[in-house]
Scaffold this active site. Structure first.
Site, PDB file in Angstrom:
ATOM      1  N   ASP A   9       0.859  -1.189   0.000  1.00 33.71           N
ATOM      2  CA  ASP A   9       0.000   0.000   0.000  1.00 33.71           C
ATOM      3  C   ASP A   9       0.896   1.240   0.000  1.00 33.71           C
ATOM      4  O   ASP A   9       1.598   1.509   0.972  1.00 33.71           O
ATOM      5  CB  ASP A   9      -0.894  -0.024   1.239  1.00 33.71           C
ATOM      6  CG  ASP A   9      -1.932   1.087   1.241  1.00 33.71           C
ATOM      7  OD1 ASP A   9      -1.916   1.910   0.306  1.00 33.71           O
ATOM      8  OD2 ASP A   9      -2.750   1.134   2.180  1.00 33.71           O
ATOM      9  N   ASP A 105      -3.301   2.460  -5.903  1.00 31.14           N
ATOM     10  CA  ASP A 105      -2.145   2.553  -5.012  1.00 31.14           C
ATOM     11  C   ASP A 105      -1.926   1.318  -4.146  1.00 31.14           C
ATOM     12  O   ASP A 105      -1.084   1.342  -3.247  1.00 31.14           O
ATOM     13  CB  ASP A 105      -2.287   3.780  -4.106  1.00 31.14           C
ATOM     14  CG  ASP A 105      -3.564   3.750  -3.272  1.00 31.14           C
ATOM     15  OD1 ASP A 105      -4.480   2.982  -3.620  1.00 31.14           O
ATOM     16  OD2 ASP A 105      -3.647   4.494  -2.277  1.00 31.14           O
ATOM     17  N   GLU A 106      -2.652   0.232  -4.400  1.00 34.19           N
ATOM     18  CA  GLU A 106      -2.506  -0.978  -3.600  1.00 34.19           C
ATOM     19  C   GLU A 106      -2.435  -2.199  -4.516  1.00 34.19           C
ATOM     20  O   GLU A 106      -3.059  -2.220  -5.577  1.00 34.19           O
ATOM     21  CB  GLU A 106      -3.693  -1.162  -2.643  1.00 34.19           C
ATOM     22  CG  GLU A 106      -3.937  -0.008  -1.687  1.00 34.19           C
ATOM     23  CD  GLU A 106      -5.149  -0.251  -0.820  1.00 34.19           C
ATOM     24  OE1 GLU A 106      -5.327  -1.385  -0.321  1.00 34.19           O
ATOM     25  OE2 GLU A 106      -5.950   0.690  -0.629  1.00 34.19           O
TER      26      GLU A 106
END
Length: 405
Positions: A9, A105-106
């Site tokens: 993350d 974003d993960e």
């Protein structure tokens, strides 16, 4: 044999990317936000310095500025975020071919079959990935390491920023069960409220109550949450080329000024339906149901959904169905701040649910003309850009950047 799964993350992703070109602001409280003048005025992301003042994602700009008067606001740059997302996932891909992005974003990584190539120590591999991303891209990330996807994600949230957290098979209950229910994937506010009425506020309390009660309260989601709390998540990490089936396609927009007439609401809804229909056609999908949401000036949102008489990916049919729902939940001149339209019950083929009227006009021919028209519009937009052409009552495409989690 247990799997070894990482959840990576990126920390304060949008803000961190912006600060790469504004290093002088690194120690200042910074937030990425929509345009206040157009009333897209919410916080999309914030850096660690802004977090110290209590600034939260998805709150309004005025709320954030009240907490932190010196907060520096930066505009979003979608293309930059997508570029860095691709670059970081390319790094992940050097450790395993099982990389599943979860938003921009993960990502989950299943390193079960490849970790022996990198020393065999999962925590050390996670630390190595964090070091590479910091060195090569200038970004930091938190990594959770565990034997299933849910606990790996929980681990990446456990300690931030720039940390590795291991939730092992042996003794995972000691780490997981004391945590509040909201720390677990998909345990949203509504589920938390429903379970709190029965004294279930932690992950351990949910696991201990058995599956019957949460299933009775929340249906399939309740059963799923109980399984997660009990360590029974068995979902695989999907490789990037093997996308999870799309369950819905939607769009929403906050208007520059409150809408107060039906004509204004119809024009705004038409833009959304145009966008949703184009995305359905792009993916070769049809929808069998539609949902709408209407938010008023006091930020109250009312939603409705309905089954369609036949599946479609045409803007006009989505528009008529959406307006039919809006007419049931809104009366002019009550001010409308936001409208959302979501296509549901997706399928890859045209399906009919209604009994055909032998005396009605020949619908397939009419639909065929509409489809050819909308496909022609799609081609023009692909060649000349999304704003090159629009339908008369649509007049544009709302494009909103989602807030960071």
């Amino acid at each position: 044999m247990d799997r070894v799964i990482l959840h990576c993350d990126l920390n304060c992703f949008y803000a961190s990317v912006e600060l790469l070109s504004r290093p002088e602001l690194r120690e200042s409280p910074v937030a990425v936000c929509g345009d206040p003048e157009s009333r897209h005025g919410i916080i999309l992301a914030k850096n660690e310095a802004a977090k110290q003042y209590g600034v939260q994602t998805a709150e309004t700009i005025w709320q954030a500025k009240r907490k932190c008067p010196e907060l520096i606001l930066l505009p979003p740059h979608r293309d930059r975020y997508q570029t860095f997302s691709r670059l970081v996932n390319a790094i992940y891909g050097q450790y395993t071919d099982l990389v599943e992005p979860f938003g921009i974003d993960e990502s989950w990584l299943d390193i079960t079959g490849s970790m022996h190539l990198f020393g065999g120590d999962a925590a050390a591999i996670a630390d190595g990935i964090r070091a590479r991303v910091r060195r090569e891209l200038g970004l930091t990330l938190s990594v959770g390491v565990s034997f299933n996807k849910v606990f790996a994600k929980l681990g990446s949230d456990y300690r931030k920023p720039d940390a590795t957290t291991v939730i092992p098979r042996e003794g995972w209950q000691e780490i997981v069960w004391p945590l509040p229910l909201g720390a677990m994937l998909y345990a949203g506010p509504a589920a938390q409220r429903a379970l709190a009425k029965y004294g279930i506020r932690t992950i351990g309390e949910l696991a201990g109550c058995g599956p019957a009660l949460p299933e009775q309260l929340l249906g399939k989601l309740g059963r799923q949450l109980w399984e997660y709390a009990s360590g029974l998540d068995g979902a695989p990490v999907r490789p990037q080329h093997e996308r999870e089936p799309v369950k819905s396609v939607g769009n929403s927009t906050t208007f520059r000024e409150n809408l107060t007439s039906r004509a204004q609401v119809r024009r705004g809804t038409a833009r959304l339906c145009d966008s949703v229909a184009a995305r359905l056609r792009e993916q070769g999908l049809y929808c069998g149901a539609v949902a709408v949401g209407v938010r008023d000036a006091a930020f109250r949102t009312v939603s409705r959904q309905a089954r369609l008489p036949h599946s479609t990916h045409l803007r006009r049919e989505l528009l008529e169905a959406s307006m039919g729902l809006i007419d049931k939940i809104w009366r002019p001149p009550a001010p409308v701040r936001l409208i959302s339209v979501t296509a549901l019950a997706l399928t890859d083929r045209l399906e009919t649910y209604e009994q055909v009227d032998l005396f009605a006009p020949h619908r397939p021919a009419e639909d065929g003309k509409r489809e050819r028209l909308e496909l022609a519009v799609d081609e023009i937009r692909k060649k000349y850009g999304g704003g090159a052409i629009s339908f008369g009552e649509a007049g544009g495409h709302p494009e909103d950047l989602p807030p960071e989690d």
